[in-house]
Design an enzyme around this catalytic site. Structure first.
Site, PDB file in Angstrom:
ATOM      1  N   VAL A  59      11.347  51.549 -25.520  1.00  0.00           N
ATOM      2  CA  VAL A  59      11.978  51.484 -26.846  1.00  0.00           C
ATOM      3  C   VAL A  59      12.950  50.315 -26.851  1.00  0.00           C
ATOM      4  O   VAL A  59      13.785  50.177 -25.954  1.00  0.00           O
ATOM      5  CB  VAL A  59      12.735  52.796 -27.163  1.00  0.00           C
ATOM      6  CG1 VAL A  59      13.482  52.680 -28.494  1.00  0.00           C
ATOM      7  CG2 VAL A  59      11.774  53.974 -27.212  1.00  0.00           C
ATOM      8  N   ALA A 104      17.465  48.170 -24.736  1.00  0.00           N
ATOM      9  CA  ALA A 104      16.139  48.796 -24.623  1.00  0.00           C
ATOM     10  C   ALA A 104      16.191  49.852 -23.529  1.00  0.00           C
ATOM     11  O   ALA A 104      17.158  49.928 -22.777  1.00  0.00           O
ATOM     12  CB  ALA A 104      15.091  47.750 -24.259  1.00  0.00           C
ATOM     13  N   LYS A 105      15.182  50.652 -23.428  1.00  0.00           N
ATOM     14  CA  LYS A 105      15.058  51.576 -22.293  1.00  0.00           C
ATOM     15  C   LYS A 105      13.594  51.974 -22.181  1.00  0.00           C
ATOM     16  O   LYS A 105      12.851  51.955 -23.172  1.00  0.00           O
ATOM     17  CB  LYS A 105      15.907  52.825 -22.528  1.00  0.00           C
ATOM     18  CG  LYS A 105      16.254  53.551 -21.253  1.00  0.00           C
ATOM     19  CD  LYS A 105      17.444  52.904 -20.570  1.00  0.00           C
ATOM     20  CE  LYS A 105      17.857  53.626 -19.311  1.00  0.00           C
ATOM     21  NZ  LYS A 105      19.179  53.156 -18.859  1.00  0.00           N
ATOM     22  N   GLY A 106      13.197  52.346 -20.980  1.00  0.00           N
ATOM     23  CA  GLY A 106      11.834  52.810 -20.766  1.00  0.00           C
ATOM     24  C   GLY A 106      11.860  54.073 -19.939  1.00  0.00           C
ATOM     25  O   GLY A 106      12.865  54.390 -19.292  1.00  0.00           O
TER      26      GLY A 106
END
Ligand code: NAD
Length: 416
Positions: A59, A104-106
């Site tokens: 995201v 962001a992050k995953g």
């Protein structure tokens, strides 16, 4: 048991900070939504020949101030809401630290302890190939988070480089040193937590010497924060990990505990340390002055906030205190250094790593640590001052500082 919505927590504080700044809704409404959300399915050939499919996410909350930036988490409870909140916090964190990134992050929904090393590598390479279209040194730069290691970042870098056609170390940070990692990156988040605690004590006219500290989580962030605080003279009275905790009011043998957990072993496997075995719940409520939650989100909630004895909380984890708990703790007079400031050391040194990758010129560790100290001190003072000016908490102050910075760039770039 009540479930907590981390993204709602983010929105509540975002709206509160915007109100305090008297912002028009149109100035910041875009920050209520992530810019881009990608959901992928990663089929992985297991060692026994079967195929398992793991859900993954990346995201990107904001790219207003620069490329998106944020870690990748491997955990069995990862879901889209959690990744969305973590991505949004990254946008705020990078703006507070004043580094030229968005957020962001995953995450991959997996318990990595159930995979062999080869399965973990195949999963990481598959996930990388699926998020390849949206990541890159100038687009979105992943990093380690819960259960992801420098080796995993190395596989990500290698897989991306294959598609890219040439080695691209700047696509990911937190890599092994041999392939472009930065000295000081592994310790950076915990070191930053120690700096944040020291800066808070200085503001209050105290020092770390003799401060009674309890730390939840003995992973990368918690173990480094604990050992550095101990080496600066703090007394570590309590520690815990997923297997439970230990407490000793006179101080635990932190060097021994650190040597043990550094080998990625659980506290429950440690013998002969003079301390009482406690649960994680007891750790959070234990007799201490400073509590450092450095495990996962939503640990301090309306259910246990009124039993917290610590006067100060420095948030090593992302989102460890829920919105309701924040209010209860505020009424009790507990001072909280929020995650978006306190654990910013990791992304700050990730930024230094990326800069070194782009210029192919590498710095020594003392230089990295000095730059980190400067950045943390500047951000801490800015948050402290804005919070004092508005007679509010450091959390709201940090959001206000970040939103001001993001909105100012939006205006200059004429972005809605
Ligand atoms: P890690 O995987 O290295 O360690 C996590 C630790 O938490 C382990 O000791 C684990 O046993 C413990 N834990 C897990 N579930 C628990 C539970 N229910 N109760 C108590 N302890 C539990 O992860 P990390 O990299 O240290 O990350 C910890 C937190 O810090 C996360 O919130 C992460 O998002 C945040 N963070 C990490 C970094 C980084 O650079 N690694 C940067 C900023 C923020």
């Amino acid at each position: 048991m009540k479930t907590y919505n981390a993204y709602d927590n983010f929105l509540a504080v975002l709206d509160g900070a915007a109100r305090e700044l008297n912002l028009d809704e149109s100035d910041y409404i875009s920050l209520r939504y992530p810019e881009r959300e990608l959901k992928v399915a990663c089929p992985v050939r297991m060692d026994d020949g079967s195929v398992k499919v793991f859900e993954g996410y990346r995201v990107q909350h904001s790219t207003v101030r620069g490329p998106a930036k944020g870690g990748i988490r491997y955990h069995q409870e990862v879901d889209d809401n959690e990744v969305k909140a973590l991505a949004a916090w990254m946008s705020i964190k990078c703006a507070v630290a004043d580094i030229p990134y968005g957020g962001a992050k995953g995450g991959v929904k997996v318990d990595p302890r159930e995979l062999s090393e080869n399965e973990l590598e195949r999963l990481t390479r598959k996930f990388t190939s699926l998020i390849y279209p949206v990541i890159g040194p100038q687009k979105d730069i992943p990093a380690p988070d819960v259960n992801t290691t420098p080796q995993i970042m190395g596989w990500l870098m290698d897989e991306y480089s294959k598609y890219n056609g040439s080695a691209a170390p700047g696509v990911v940070t937190g890599k092994p040193i041999e392939i472009g990692g930065s000295l000081g990156r592994t310790e950076a988040t915990g070191r930053g937590v120690m700096f944040a605690a020291r800066l808070l004590m200085e503001k209050l006219g105290r020092s770390l010497k003799g401060l009674k500290v309890a730390v939840q989580g003995m992973g990368n962030v918690g173990s480094i924060a604990a050992i550095l605080l101990h080496r600066k003279g703090a007394v570590i009275v309590g520690v815990s990990d997923v297997s439970g905790g230990l407490y000793n009011e006179n101080g635990l043998d932190m060097e021994k505990i650190f040597a043990h957990v550094s080998q990625r072993k659980l506290l429950s496997e440690l013998d002969s340390v003079s301390g009482r075995v406690i649960t994680n719940d007891e750790l959070l409520k234990c007799d201490c002055e400073l509590l450092v939650p450095a495990a996962l989100q939503n640990q301090i909630t309306a259910d246990n906030a009124s039993d917290i004895k610590a006067k100060y909380i420095v948030e090593g984890a992302n989102g460890p205190v829920t919105t309701e708990a924040d209010e209860i703790l505020g009424q009790k007079g507990v001072t909280i250094v929020p995650d978006i400031l306190a654990n910013g050391g990791g992304v700050i040194v990730s930024y230094f790593e990326w800069v070194q990758n782009l210029q192919s010129f590498y710095w020594d560790e003392d230089y990295v640590n000095d730059l980190l100290s400067n950045k943390m001190t500047k951000a801490f003072n800015e948050v402290w001052n804005i919070a004092k000016e508005h007679n509010t908490t450091m959390r709201l102050g940090a959001y206000m500082l970040a939103i001001k910075r993001i909105v100012s760039v939006k205006k200059i770039r004429n972005l809605d």
